[in-house]
Design an enzyme around this catalytic site. Structure first.
Site, PDB file in Angstrom:
ATOM      1  CD  GLU A 281      -2.833  -1.364   2.283  1.00  0.00           C
ATOM      2  OE1 GLU A 281      -4.031  -1.046   2.327  1.00  0.00           O
ATOM      3  OE2 GLU A 281      -2.226  -1.909   3.241  1.00  0.00           O
TER       4      GLU A 281
ATOM      5  CD  GLU B  20      -3.666  -6.358   3.799  1.00  0.00           C
ATOM      6  OE1 GLU B  20      -2.974  -5.340   3.854  1.00  0.00           O
ATOM      7  OE2 GLU B  20      -3.800  -7.037   2.737  1.00  0.00           O
TER       8      GLU B  20
END
Length: 258
Positions: A114, A134
């Site tokens: 990210e 995740e």
């Protein structure tokens, strides 16, 4: 005596100070993102934005890992506050006056990917592995991933990355647009980023800023409004204190190549 804070960031400069290289050096933790590392990253960005010569900021890791993402061993009193902080970092990188490039060796996972996606461009080694795992923990990417990935690769491929949670290799990452440039050899991500930074550093900083603003703000608009924004940004650039003479620049460049 106050305990000295371990340094997790190294900042160096290249190309006569026009390129800042910010290196994550929390190697024993695979550059996992904790509060101290993020503090130092913010401080590094503060420092380079005060230096007028800097045109490009390269964020990289060690020779074997970019970042494996959030430090799951860190005890957080308020996880929402950490998410808010990472969102501010994403917006900061998007709005910085200088172009940013992530140079990726090894793993770029979760929050590490990210962070890379928040940069303007990404260069990677052929041995890099990129992913948003995740979902395997029963959560979603919350450091900007659900919004950044679709902007780079489209919603279908972004959902594939998030719902499977499986890392992909650098060759596929280049094919789908997750990275911009793929190095020929392992260990070559930083050199490739520096090569691209050298070209970018020759460009007009106001024009670089205008191009990024037009793309960033225009993608949220319908085409007629986006075109109006483009016209407005172009007019503002041409009405500045030192308006560019595109024709003269073209003729000068043509003369040098003859």
């Amino acid at each position: 005596m106050e305990e000295q804070r371990p340094m997790m960031i190294e900042t160096t400069f290249a190309l006569d100070g026009r390129v800042a290289i910010i290196r994550l050096t929390r190697a024993r933790a695979l550059n996992a993102l904790n509060g101290d590392l993020l503090d130092q990253l913010d401080e590094a960005l503060d420092s380079i934005t005060t230096q007028e010569a800097v045109r490009v900021a390269i964020i990289t890791g060690t020779d074997s890992v970019f970042s494996v993402g959030a430090d799951l061993k860190e005890q957080l009193a308020d996880r929402g506050a950490r998410i808010d902080r990472m969102h501010r970092l994403v917006l900061r990188l998007a709005g910085m006056p200088v172009v940013s490039i992530a140079a990726i060796e090894g793993w770029a996972l979760g929050g590490g990917l990210e962070l890379a996606m928040a940069c303007t461009f990404r260069a990677a080694s052929p041995t890099a592995r990129l992913g948003l795992p995740e979902i395997r923990l029963g959560v979603v990417p919350a450091y900007g991933g659900t919004q950044l990935a679709p902007r780079l690769v489209g919603s279908a491929l972004a959902l594939e990355l998030m719902c499977l949670g499986e890392p992909i290799d650098a060759a596929r990452a280049e094919r789908i647009g997750l990275i911009n440039w793929l190095a020929d050899d392992a260990g070559g991500a930083l050199a490739l980023a520096l090569d691209r930074a050298a070209a970018i550093a020759e460009r007009s900083l106001p024009a670089l800023q205008a191009a990024r603003q037009a793309v960033r703000d225009g993608e949220r608009l319908a085409l007629p409004q986006a075109l109006a924004l483009e016209a407005q940004i172009s007019a503002h650039l041409l009405a500045g204190d030192n308006p560019p003479d595109a024709a003269a620049s073209f003729l000068n460049r043509a003369a040098r190549t003859c």
